[in-house]
Enzyme design. Structure first.
Site, PDB file in Angstrom:
ATOM      1  N   LYS A 228      -6.118   8.982  -9.281  1.00 33.96           N
ATOM      2  CA  LYS A 228      -7.667   8.856 -10.106  1.00 33.96           C
ATOM      3  C   LYS A 228      -7.330  10.021 -11.044  1.00 33.96           C
ATOM      4  O   LYS A 228      -6.207  11.020 -11.432  1.00 33.96           O
ATOM      5  CB  LYS A 228      -8.364   9.707  -9.294  1.00 33.96           C
ATOM      6  CG  LYS A 228      -9.316   9.182  -8.794  1.00 33.96           C
ATOM      7  CD  LYS A 228     -10.028   9.502  -8.127  1.00 33.96           C
ATOM      8  CE  LYS A 228     -11.669   8.586  -6.678  1.00 33.96           C
ATOM      9  NZ  LYS A 228     -12.567   8.648  -6.685  1.00 33.96           N
ATOM     10  N   ARG A 262      -8.678   9.853   1.878  1.00 33.30           N
ATOM     11  CA  ARG A 262      -8.565   8.749   1.141  1.00 33.30           C
ATOM     12  C   ARG A 262      -7.328   8.994   0.585  1.00 33.30           C
ATOM     13  O   ARG A 262      -7.142   8.891  -1.589  1.00 33.30           O
ATOM     14  CB  ARG A 262     -10.494   8.398   0.412  1.00 33.30           C
ATOM     15  CG  ARG A 262     -10.174   6.327  -0.146  1.00 33.30           C
ATOM     16  CD  ARG A 262     -11.345   6.588  -0.473  1.00 33.30           C
ATOM     17  NE  ARG A 262     -11.847   5.390  -1.185  1.00 33.30           N
ATOM     18  CZ  ARG A 262     -11.655   4.608  -1.978  1.00 33.30           C
ATOM     19  NH1 ARG A 262     -10.675   5.360  -2.810  1.00 33.30           N
ATOM     20  NH2 ARG A 262     -11.374   3.291  -2.691  1.00 33.30           N
TER      21      ARG A 262
HETATM   22  C1  YH5 Z   1     -13.743   7.902  -3.493  1.00 30.07           C
HETATM   23  O1  YH5 Z   1     -13.752   8.844  -4.076  1.00 30.07           O
HETATM   24  N1  YH5 Z   1     -13.451   6.319  -5.030  1.00 30.07           N
HETATM   25  S1  YH5 Z   1     -13.272   3.439  -5.620  1.00 30.07           S
HETATM   26  C2  YH5 Z   1      -9.975   5.214 -10.491  1.00 30.07           C
HETATM   27  C3  YH5 Z   1      -8.556   5.664 -10.488  1.00 30.07           C
HETATM   28  C4  YH5 Z   1      -7.576   5.054  -8.856  1.00 30.07           C
HETATM   29  C5  YH5 Z   1      -8.711   5.525  -8.009  1.00 30.07           C
HETATM   30  C6  YH5 Z   1      -7.962   5.592 -12.331  1.00 30.07           C
HETATM   31  N2  YH5 Z   1     -14.140   4.599  -3.379  1.00 30.07           N
HETATM   32  C7  YH5 Z   1     -13.862   6.972  -3.875  1.00 30.07           C
HETATM   33  O2  YH5 Z   1     -10.536   4.696  -5.693  1.00 30.07           O
HETATM   34  N3  YH5 Z   1     -14.645   6.091  -2.058  1.00 30.07           N
HETATM   35  C8  YH5 Z   1     -13.619   5.292  -4.569  1.00 30.07           C
HETATM   36  O3  YH5 Z   1      -7.485   4.987 -11.736  1.00 30.07           O
HETATM   37  C9  YH5 Z   1     -14.229   5.637  -2.748  1.00 30.07           C
HETATM   38  N4  YH5 Z   1     -14.808   8.359  -2.271  1.00 30.07           N
HETATM   39  C10 YH5 Z   1     -15.076   7.603  -1.568  1.00 30.07           C
HETATM   40  N5  YH5 Z   1     -15.802   7.901  -0.508  1.00 30.07           N
HETATM   41  C11 YH5 Z   1     -12.239   4.788  -7.480  1.00 30.07           C
HETATM   42  C12 YH5 Z   1     -10.450   4.892  -7.729  1.00 30.07           C
HETATM   43  C13 YH5 Z   1      -9.633   5.463  -7.998  1.00 30.07           C
HETATM   44  C14 YH5 Z   1     -10.110   5.059  -9.869  1.00 30.07           C
END
Ligand code: YH5
Length: 287
Positions: A228, A262
């Protein structure tokens, strides 16, 4: 022996014994932003091989997501999301691993449950009209995430009086709504939603307080930190260089008692958690 409660997870049960290491939830992303290899969307074949790879690497739960929740992303129609998610869900139905579906849409929730999903993971915390009704008459687990606002606008100056207090109140209110909808506590887990309407200092305050959320609510905590923006902000690395930072974050979450982590990088996270788990166990010999 102490009896620890279980999390009810569709066809599965997960022990909440604190001596167990957290479960690793692997992200199976079906959104176009993760596939720049010519095609606009992942093919069914490439999604299945990604899932098989994660299984070989020791994944505990597969999280299937069709809607992009990146900051600025626009919402999908019900039909588009069903077209992306359902074929993958049918194909993985009998793979032996619990399946989670990442969705905010009541119709997708109902279809996913009918097709055998074990968890509904809702970044919107089941606040959509009809969302709780869609899951109430089943045994699926619910991941109740916190998000401030909506993906389009969530990173526009997020403000809290006190982020930990406000999220604790939010979770209490959502859990009360679940109870009114007849959803058993042992189906619930909570997630502070790293990056969903939070600044870097707010994200760090949440990471340091995962155990507080678990204790205040009496529910298992899921943490999603993998790759993230906050990892990028701390390391100065673009998304493809965030593995080491993400592993460090996963271990902090584990140390804070998170029960599900996750991640994108399953093999590396499984290894990191094995070392963490061995090092925290009490050994009778000091050698
Ligand atoms: C979460 O925290 N996150 S989707 C931006 C990124 C990298 C990854 C800029 N669904 C979560 O993973 N469900 C998502 O780099 C989720 N908890 C739960 N329960 C976003 C994501 C991401 C966004």
């Amino acid at each position: 022996m102490t009896k620890h409660p279980h999390l009810l997870f569709g066809r599965f049960r997960f022990s909440l014994d604190p001596a167990h290491p957290p479960l690793v939830m692997g992200i199976l992303n079906l959104t176009p932003d993760s596939f720049s290899d010519g095609g606009k969307f992942p093919t069914l074949d490439s999604a299945i091989s990604h899932a098989e790879q994660m299984m070989a690497e020791g994944v505990d739960i597969i999280d299937i997501g069709g809607e992009s929740s990146r900051p600025g992303a626009l919402p999908l129609s019900d039909e588009e999301e069903l077209e992306r998610v359902m074929p993958v869900l049918y194909a993985l139905r009998d793979c032996g691993k619990p399946l989670s579906v990442d969705t905010c849409k009541p119709l997708v929730m109902r279809e996913a449950i009918a097709a055998g999903a074990d968890m509904i993971n809702d970044i919107n915390g089941f606040r959509a009209e009809g969302a709780l009704a869609a899951v109430s008459d089943s045994e699926v687990a619910l991941c109740i995430m916190h998000m401030l606002g909506e993906p389009r606008s969530m990173q526009h100056h997020p403000q809290y009086e006190d982020v930990v207090t406000e999220l604790t109140q939010y979770f209490k209110a959502r859990v009360a709504e679940c109870s009114l909808a007849g959803i058993a506590q042992r189906r619930l887990c909570i997630d502070p939603g790293f990056g969903f309407g939070k600044t870097l200092p707010q994200n760090l305050a949440l990471l340091q307080n995962l155990r507080h959320f678990q204790q205040a609510l009496g529910l298992p905590v899921l943490a999603g930190l993998s790759r993230k923006t906050m990892i990028g902000a701390l390391t100065g690395k673009p998304v493809e260089g965030r593995l080491a930072g993400s592993l460090a974050a996963a271990l902090v979450a584990a140390e804070q008692g998170a029960r599900i982590i996750r991640v994108h990088d399953v093999a590396e996270t499984v290894d990191a958690l094995k070392v963490w788990q061995a090092a925290r166990q009490l050994h009778s010999s000091g050698e």
